[in-house]
Scaffold this motif. Sequence first.
Motif, PDB file in Angstrom:
ATOM      1  N   PHE A 195       0.830  -1.203   0.000  1.00  0.00           N
ATOM      2  CA  PHE A 195       0.000   0.000   0.000  1.00  0.00           C
ATOM      3  C   PHE A 195       0.869   1.258   0.000  1.00  0.00           C
ATOM      4  CE2 PHE A 195      -2.449   3.236   2.494  1.00  0.00           C
ATOM      5  CZ  PHE A 195      -3.341   3.560   1.483  1.00  0.00           C
ATOM      6  N   ALA A 196       1.945   1.240   0.770  1.00  0.00           N
ATOM      7  CA  ALA A 196       2.853   2.398   0.793  1.00  0.00           C
ATOM      8  C   ALA A 196       3.487   2.615  -0.580  1.00  0.00           C
ATOM      9  CB  ALA A 196       3.924   2.202   1.861  1.00  0.00           C
ATOM     10  N   MET A 197       3.834   1.533  -1.263  1.00  0.00           N
ATOM     11  CA  MET A 197       4.406   1.653  -2.608  1.00  0.00           C
ATOM     12  C   MET A 197       3.375   2.200  -3.594  1.00  0.00           C
ATOM     13  SD  MET A 197       7.572   0.826  -2.355  1.00  0.00           S
ATOM     14  CE  MET A 197       8.147   0.460  -4.009  1.00  0.00           C
ATOM     15  N   TYR A 198       2.110   1.788  -3.406  1.00  0.00           N
ATOM     16  CA  TYR A 198       1.039   2.322  -4.265  1.00  0.00           C
ATOM     17  C   TYR A 198       0.888   3.828  -4.060  1.00  0.00           C
ATOM     18  CZ  TYR A 198      -3.702   3.680  -5.530  1.00  0.00           C
ATOM     19  OH  TYR A 198      -4.785   4.356  -6.050  1.00  0.00           O
ATOM     20  N   ARG A 199       0.886   4.271  -2.821  1.00  0.00           N
ATOM     21  CA  ARG A 199       0.754   5.702  -2.549  1.00  0.00           C
ATOM     22  C   ARG A 199       1.934   6.484  -3.123  1.00  0.00           C
ATOM     23  NH1 ARG A 199      -1.665   7.633   3.104  1.00  0.00           N
ATOM     24  NH2 ARG A 199      -1.230   9.529   1.934  1.00  0.00           N
ATOM     25  N   TYR A 200       3.122   5.909  -3.040  1.00  0.00           N
ATOM     26  CA  TYR A 200       4.300   6.575  -3.600  1.00  0.00           C
ATOM     27  C   TYR A 200       4.165   6.694  -5.118  1.00  0.00           C
ATOM     28  CZ  TYR A 200       9.080   7.290  -5.218  1.00  0.00           C
ATOM     29  OH  TYR A 200      10.196   7.773  -5.853  1.00  0.00           O
ATOM     30  N   ALA A 201       3.710   5.620  -5.764  1.00  0.00           N
ATOM     31  CA  ALA A 201       3.545   5.641  -7.216  1.00  0.00           C
ATOM     32  C   ALA A 201       2.518   6.691  -7.632  1.00  0.00           C
ATOM     33  CB  ALA A 201       3.131   4.259  -7.718  1.00  0.00           C
ATOM     34  N   VAL A 202       1.432   6.809  -6.871  1.00  0.00           N
ATOM     35  CA  VAL A 202       0.412   7.814  -7.190  1.00  0.00           C
ATOM     36  C   VAL A 202       0.970   9.226  -7.003  1.00  0.00           C
ATOM     37  CG1 VAL A 202      -1.819   8.782  -6.498  1.00  0.00           C
ATOM     38  CG2 VAL A 202      -1.531   6.308  -6.659  1.00  0.00           C
ATOM     39  N   ALA A 203       1.747   9.420  -5.935  1.00  0.00           N
ATOM     40  CA  ALA A 203       2.359  10.733  -5.706  1.00  0.00           C
ATOM     41  C   ALA A 203       3.282  11.108  -6.854  1.00  0.00           C
ATOM     42  CB  ALA A 203       3.122  10.731  -4.384  1.00  0.00           C
ATOM     43  N   GLN A 204       4.037  10.144  -7.370  1.00  0.00           N
ATOM     44  CA  GLN A 204       4.916  10.395  -8.503  1.00  0.00           C
ATOM     45  C   GLN A 204       4.109  10.741  -9.755  1.00  0.00           C
ATOM     46  OE1 GLN A 204       7.794  10.833  -6.691  1.00  0.00           O
ATOM     47  NE2 GLN A 204       8.786  10.012  -8.501  1.00  0.00           N
ATOM     48  N   ALA A 205       3.006  10.017  -9.969  1.00  0.00           N
ATOM     49  CA  ALA A 205       2.149  10.295 -11.126  1.00  0.00           C
ATOM     50  C   ALA A 205       1.528  11.682 -11.014  1.00  0.00           C
ATOM     51  CB  ALA A 205       1.057   9.229 -11.238  1.00  0.00           C
ATOM     52  N   ASP A 206       1.097  12.049  -9.816  1.00  0.00           N
ATOM     53  CA  ASP A 206       0.531  13.386  -9.604  1.00  0.00           C
ATOM     54  C   ASP A 206       1.565  14.468  -9.909  1.00  0.00           C
ATOM     55  OD1 ASP A 206      -1.872  12.314  -8.844  1.00  0.00           O
ATOM     56  OD2 ASP A 206      -1.558  12.576  -6.691  1.00  0.00           O
ATOM     57  N   ALA A 207       2.789  14.249  -9.480  1.00  0.00           N
ATOM     58  CA  ALA A 207       3.857  15.230  -9.706  1.00  0.00           C
ATOM     59  C   ALA A 207       4.126  15.406 -11.200  1.00  0.00           C
ATOM     60  CB  ALA A 207       5.123  14.798  -8.983  1.00  0.00           C
ATOM     61  N   ARG A 208       4.114  14.290 -11.934  1.00  0.00           N
ATOM     62  CA  ARG A 208       4.344  14.372 -13.383  1.00  0.00           C
ATOM     63  C   ARG A 208       3.211  15.131 -14.069  1.00  0.00           C
ATOM     64  NH1 ARG A 208       6.427   9.091 -12.608  1.00  0.00           N
ATOM     65  NH2 ARG A 208       4.415   8.156 -13.122  1.00  0.00           N
ATOM     66  N   LEU A 209       1.960  14.884 -13.643  1.00  0.00           N
ATOM     67  CA  LEU A 209       0.823  15.593 -14.230  1.00  0.00           C
ATOM     68  C   LEU A 209       0.894  17.092 -13.942  1.00  0.00           C
ATOM     69  CD1 LEU A 209      -2.223  13.220 -13.543  1.00  0.00           C
ATOM     70  CD2 LEU A 209      -1.298  13.901 -15.772  1.00  0.00           C
ATOM     71  N   THR A 210       1.269  17.435 -12.710  1.00  0.00           N
ATOM     72  CA  THR A 210       1.393  18.844 -12.343  1.00  0.00           C
ATOM     73  C   THR A 210       2.477  19.538 -13.180  1.00  0.00           C
ATOM     74  OG1 THR A 210       0.687  18.372 -10.079  1.00  0.00           O
ATOM     75  CG2 THR A 210       1.880  20.435 -10.448  1.00  0.00           C
ATOM     76  N   THR A 211       3.597  18.847 -13.351  1.00  0.00           N
ATOM     77  CA  THR A 211       4.690  19.411 -14.163  1.00  0.00           C
ATOM     78  C   THR A 211       4.255  19.607 -15.603  1.00  0.00           C
ATOM     79  OG1 THR A 211       6.342  18.351 -12.747  1.00  0.00           O
ATOM     80  CG2 THR A 211       7.043  19.041 -14.930  1.00  0.00           C
ATOM     81  N   ALA A 212       3.537  18.616 -16.152  1.00  0.00           N
ATOM     82  CA  ALA A 212       3.082  18.696 -17.542  1.00  0.00           C
ATOM     83  C   ALA A 212       2.115  19.856 -17.738  1.00  0.00           C
ATOM     84  CB  ALA A 212       2.431  17.382 -17.944  1.00  0.00           C
ATOM     85  N   ARG A 213       1.247  20.082 -16.751  1.00  0.00           N
ATOM     86  CA  ARG A 213       0.281  21.185 -16.864  1.00  0.00           C
ATOM     87  C   ARG A 213       0.970  22.538 -16.789  1.00  0.00           C
ATOM     88  NH1 ARG A 213      -3.942  18.331 -12.714  1.00  0.00           N
ATOM     89  NH2 ARG A 213      -4.954  16.932 -14.238  1.00  0.00           N
TER      90      ARG A 213
END
Length: 216
Positions: A195-213
């Motif tokens: 579960f902790a790894m899942y949350r980390y992966a989502v945080a990384q995906a969120d960061a990439r989306l924010t950067t792209a925007r």
Amino acid sequence: MGTALLAAFGLWTALVQLVDVRPVGQNGTDVGFAAFNVWFHGLTGVHMVLYAITDWLGLVPVAVCLGFGAMGATQLVRRRSLFAVDPDLLLLGVHYVLVAAAYLVFEAFPINYRPIPIDGVMEASYPSSTTLLVLGVMPTLAYQIARRSKSIQAKVAVVAFVAAFSALMVAGRLVSGVHWATDIAGSVLLAAGLFAMYRYAVAQADARLTTARLEG
């Protein structure tokens, strides 16, 4: 944290096979931490009604998986592209697959067996599959509701339900007597790590989306 928890699970799995291993299981099968496990099992006894209740309640996390699967499938149909599905839902699917894969691996290569036969059959016991299912799935419900709902009341209600349900299921499985205590501990470490790894992966995906925007 996820890496540390998974490493702790790996270490715990090794210790279960190395520390105080004695033939105290079904048909003389070996069990690690034998003195502690036998003592705890004798303390709790066997409660098949509690086992049956926790078994049936295992359908709740299955329903959660199906619900999020339906949400992802709906987005896929409407948006007509797998990559257009919300990243946290795609990663959630990967997380559920990893939980299922962990179960299948330990079923294929048993570390030990349950203290008692189930319907006359020796079943793999480590890690506890029901505990792994509950702790691998239910926290994702609270996490997704926290991300998607704007209602504070809904968030609090879901977190309270998930915490109470998970605690009751783990405690119920622990005292039902169908697993060794160390089996439950292994499931807690594995589920928490995934579960902790899942949350980390989502945080990384969120960061990439924010950067792209921002760049867009």
